[in-house]
Design an enzyme around this catalytic site. Structure first.
Site, PDB file in Angstrom:
ATOM      1  N   ALA A 145       0.875  -1.348  -0.066  1.00  0.00           N
ATOM      2  CA  ALA A 145       0.177   0.034   0.005  1.00  0.00           C
ATOM      3  C   ALA A 145       0.785   1.384   0.026  1.00  0.00           C
ATOM      4  CB  ALA A 145      -0.998  -0.082   1.261  1.00  0.00           C
ATOM      5  N   GLN A 188       0.427  -6.390  -3.614  1.00  0.00           N
ATOM      6  CA  GLN A 188      -0.526  -6.681  -2.596  1.00  0.00           C
ATOM      7  C   GLN A 188      -1.625  -5.721  -2.894  1.00  0.00           C
ATOM      8  OE1 GLN A 188       0.729  -7.836   1.402  1.00  0.00           O
ATOM      9  NE2 GLN A 188       2.205  -6.323   0.933  1.00  0.00           N
ATOM     10  N   ASP A 244      -5.481  -1.442  -6.321  1.00  0.00           N
ATOM     11  CA  ASP A 244      -5.782  -0.282  -7.162  1.00  0.00           C
ATOM     12  C   ASP A 244      -5.547  -0.254  -8.364  1.00  0.00           C
ATOM     13  OD1 ASP A 244      -3.007   0.264  -7.186  1.00  0.00           O
ATOM     14  OD2 ASP A 244      -2.915   1.465  -5.382  1.00  0.00           O
ATOM     15  N   HIS A 283      -4.006  -9.974  -4.103  1.00  0.00           N
ATOM     16  CA  HIS A 283      -5.112  -9.638  -3.561  1.00  0.00           C
ATOM     17  C   HIS A 283      -6.377  -9.127  -4.294  1.00  0.00           C
ATOM     18  CE1 HIS A 283      -2.619  -9.083   0.520  1.00  0.00           C
ATOM     19  NE2 HIS A 283      -2.602 -10.385  -0.048  1.00  0.00           N
ATOM     20  N   CYS A 315     -19.444 -11.884  -9.615  1.00  0.00           N
ATOM     21  CA  CYS A 315     -20.420 -12.553  -9.066  1.00  0.00           C
ATOM     22  C   CYS A 315     -20.099 -13.656  -8.455  1.00  0.00           C
ATOM     23  CB  CYS A 315     -21.659 -12.912 -10.131  1.00  0.00           C
ATOM     24  SG  CYS A 315     -22.826 -13.982  -9.676  1.00  0.00           S
ATOM     25  N   CYS A 363     -21.925 -16.820 -10.848  1.00  0.00           N
ATOM     26  CA  CYS A 363     -21.709 -17.351 -12.254  1.00  0.00           C
ATOM     27  C   CYS A 363     -20.213 -16.543 -12.893  1.00  0.00           C
ATOM     28  CB  CYS A 363     -22.911 -16.903 -13.184  1.00  0.00           C
ATOM     29  SG  CYS A 363     -22.965 -14.859 -13.349  1.00  0.00           S
ATOM     30  N   ASN A 370      11.089   1.646   2.527  1.00  0.00           N
ATOM     31  CA  ASN A 370       9.617   1.592   3.337  1.00  0.00           C
ATOM     32  C   ASN A 370      10.245   2.543   4.478  1.00  0.00           C
ATOM     33  OD1 ASN A 370       7.164   0.442   3.462  1.00  0.00           O
ATOM     34  ND2 ASN A 370       7.664   0.186   5.641  1.00  0.00           N
TER      35      ASN A 370
HETATM   36  P1  NAD Z   1       0.676  -1.568   5.035  1.00  0.00           P
HETATM   37  O1  NAD Z   1      -0.460  -0.580   5.216  1.00  0.00           O
HETATM   38  O2  NAD Z   1       0.485  -2.581   6.074  1.00  0.00           O
HETATM   39  O3  NAD Z   1       1.999  -0.866   5.074  1.00  0.00           O
HETATM   40  C1  NAD Z   1       2.395   0.103   4.366  1.00  0.00           C
HETATM   41  C2  NAD Z   1       3.942   0.748   4.354  1.00  0.00           C
HETATM   42  O4  NAD Z   1       4.357   1.593   3.580  1.00  0.00           O
HETATM   43  C3  NAD Z   1       3.927   1.003   5.869  1.00  0.00           C
HETATM   44  O5  NAD Z   1       5.043   0.435   6.501  1.00  0.00           O
HETATM   45  C4  NAD Z   1       4.360   2.485   5.720  1.00  0.00           C
HETATM   46  O6  NAD Z   1       5.453   2.838   6.500  1.00  0.00           O
HETATM   47  C5  NAD Z   1       5.043   2.621   4.243  1.00  0.00           C
HETATM   48  N1  NAD Z   1       4.714   3.785   3.520  1.00  0.00           N
HETATM   49  C6  NAD Z   1       3.643   4.599   3.439  1.00  0.00           C
HETATM   50  N2  NAD Z   1       3.674   5.408   2.456  1.00  0.00           N
HETATM   51  C7  NAD Z   1       5.132   5.669   2.274  1.00  0.00           C
HETATM   52  C8  NAD Z   1       5.999   6.721   1.279  1.00  0.00           C
HETATM   53  N3  NAD Z   1       5.055   7.624   0.932  1.00  0.00           N
HETATM   54  N4  NAD Z   1       7.155   6.265   1.297  1.00  0.00           N
HETATM   55  C9  NAD Z   1       7.704   5.113   1.912  1.00  0.00           C
HETATM   56  N5  NAD Z   1       7.144   4.305   2.866  1.00  0.00           N
HETATM   57  C10 NAD Z   1       5.667   4.785   2.979  1.00  0.00           C
HETATM   58  O7  NAD Z   1       0.466  -2.280   3.700  1.00  0.00           O
HETATM   59  P2  NAD Z   1       0.497  -3.594   3.133  1.00  0.00           P
HETATM   60  O8  NAD Z   1       2.020  -4.329   3.523  1.00  0.00           O
HETATM   61  O9  NAD Z   1       0.659  -3.556   1.470  1.00  0.00           O
HETATM   62  O10 NAD Z   1      -0.575  -4.341   3.658  1.00  0.00           O
HETATM   63  C11 NAD Z   1      -1.890  -3.910   3.640  1.00  0.00           C
HETATM   64  C12 NAD Z   1      -2.807  -4.585   2.932  1.00  0.00           C
HETATM   65  O11 NAD Z   1      -3.758  -3.553   2.485  1.00  0.00           O
HETATM   66  C13 NAD Z   1      -2.335  -5.334   1.668  1.00  0.00           C
HETATM   67  O12 NAD Z   1      -3.056  -6.476   1.809  1.00  0.00           O
HETATM   68  C14 NAD Z   1      -3.166  -4.542   0.364  1.00  0.00           C
HETATM   69  O13 NAD Z   1      -4.009  -5.460  -0.290  1.00  0.00           O
HETATM   70  C15 NAD Z   1      -4.168  -3.617   1.209  1.00  0.00           C
HETATM   71  N6  NAD Z   1      -4.172  -2.113   0.787  1.00  0.00           N
HETATM   72  C16 NAD Z   1      -4.021  -1.802  -0.611  1.00  0.00           C
HETATM   73  C17 NAD Z   1      -4.217  -0.666  -0.847  1.00  0.00           C
HETATM   74  C18 NAD Z   1      -4.033  -0.341  -2.354  1.00  0.00           C
HETATM   75  O14 NAD Z   1      -4.430  -0.945  -3.234  1.00  0.00           O
HETATM   76  N7  NAD Z   1      -3.294   0.994  -2.641  1.00  0.00           N
HETATM   77  C19 NAD Z   1      -4.388   0.639   0.013  1.00  0.00           C
HETATM   78  C20 NAD Z   1      -4.630   0.154   1.420  1.00  0.00           C
HETATM   79  C21 NAD Z   1      -4.535  -1.266   1.746  1.00  0.00           C
END
Ligand code: NAD
Length: 253
Positions: free
Chosen positions: A27, A104, A107, A122, A130, A133, A221
């Protein structure tokens, strides 16, 4: 271990030399596109509890709550545009530097940026499907139906229960996508874990698989992750800026 923005050049050098580099995104790569992550303050889970799959199937009230949450998040997703991080990964794939992106995220922004090989562990919030179907519908029109009728929209082909094509808690990950992701992680020689807290399993197990098979691990990160001690480099800056600077470094040689 490398730990600062000054140390980007070695990462660019590793990317130049890699035969099988793979990116794994969470994310965090999309927060700079305006989509909140889950665990940071102000993230999705600070506002509402996710509906798990069993509950979704069992109770109409849970299905309503699921659709209410999805409708509330919908504009964040629908209006978002890729940022420098997504574009850098797409460019590296086109240049043959990167095999693809395991994500993960739901979007769809990697594909909008031009990435071709994207494994969506994910699923995707761009479609609704659906459960009876398997018909697929554009998420925009289904969210509009939900908002207009104030009830979850039934499948227009068979009347079945519909749900976004994303994986809820308690729902199995798509096995073909997971198997390919494991295979590419095993074969990778450079694994870039970008914007993930690396705590959601089984997806977060992929970097561990990659390092067990000999890959270098680079973590991009802001916050610490459970795999930091195993990383060859940790870059804590903004993801968009960090990937753009690695890209500039690649271009400069
Ligand atoms: P998470 O929210 O657990 O971790 C996100 C990490 O990104 C954090 O540790 C944070 O420190 C870091 N971060 C955030 N913005 C940043 C930036 N600009 N620069 C550097 N680091 C940054 O996310 P995850 O590990 O992907 O797990 C969360 C679950 O949520 C996943 O399963 C995902 O499917 C889902 N999710 C997806 C979206 C999306 O599709 N954009 C959004 C929210 C959650």
């Amino acid at each position: 271990m490398l730990e600062s923005m000054r140390e980007l050049d070695p990462v660019a050098q590793w990317l130049r030399e890699a035969q099988a580099a793979v990116a794994f995104t969470g994310a965090g790569i999309s927060t700079e596109s305006g989509i909140p992550d889950f665990r940071s303050p102000g993230g999705v889970w600070s506002k509402s509890q996710p509906v798990d799959f069993e509950d979704f199937l069992a109770r109409p009230a849970a299905r309503y709550e699921y659709w209410r949450q999805k409708a509330a998040q919908h504009r964040d997703f629908a209006d978002a545009q890729p940022n420098r991080g997504h574009y850098a990964l797409a460019k590296w794939e086109q240049q043959g530097r990167l095999q693809g992106v395991i994500t993960q995220n739901i979007d769809g922004l990697h594909q909008v940026a031009g990435s071709r090989r994207v494994w969506e562990l994910h699923g995707t919030s761009r479609y609704v499907s659906c459960l009876s179907c398997d018909s697929r519908f554009d998420a925009e029109s289904m969210v509009e139906r939900f908002l207009a009728q104030d009830e979850p929209p039934a499948c227009s082909h068979c009347g079945g229960i519909t749900k976004h094509a994303t994986i809820s808690f308690g729902q199995r990950l798509p096995s073909a996508v997971l198997e390919e992701s494991i295979l590419f992680s095993q074969r990778s020689d450079l694994f870039l874990a970008i914007g993930s807290s690396l705590v959601v399993h089984p997806a977060a197990g992929l970097p561990a698989i990659a390092i067990q098979h000999g890959a270098r691990l680079v973590i991009v990160n802001r916050d610490p992750t459970p795999l930091d001690d195993h990383a060859d480099a940790i870059l804590r800056g903004s993801i968009g800026e960090t990937l753009a600077r690695i890209d500039a470094s690649l271009d400069s040689c």
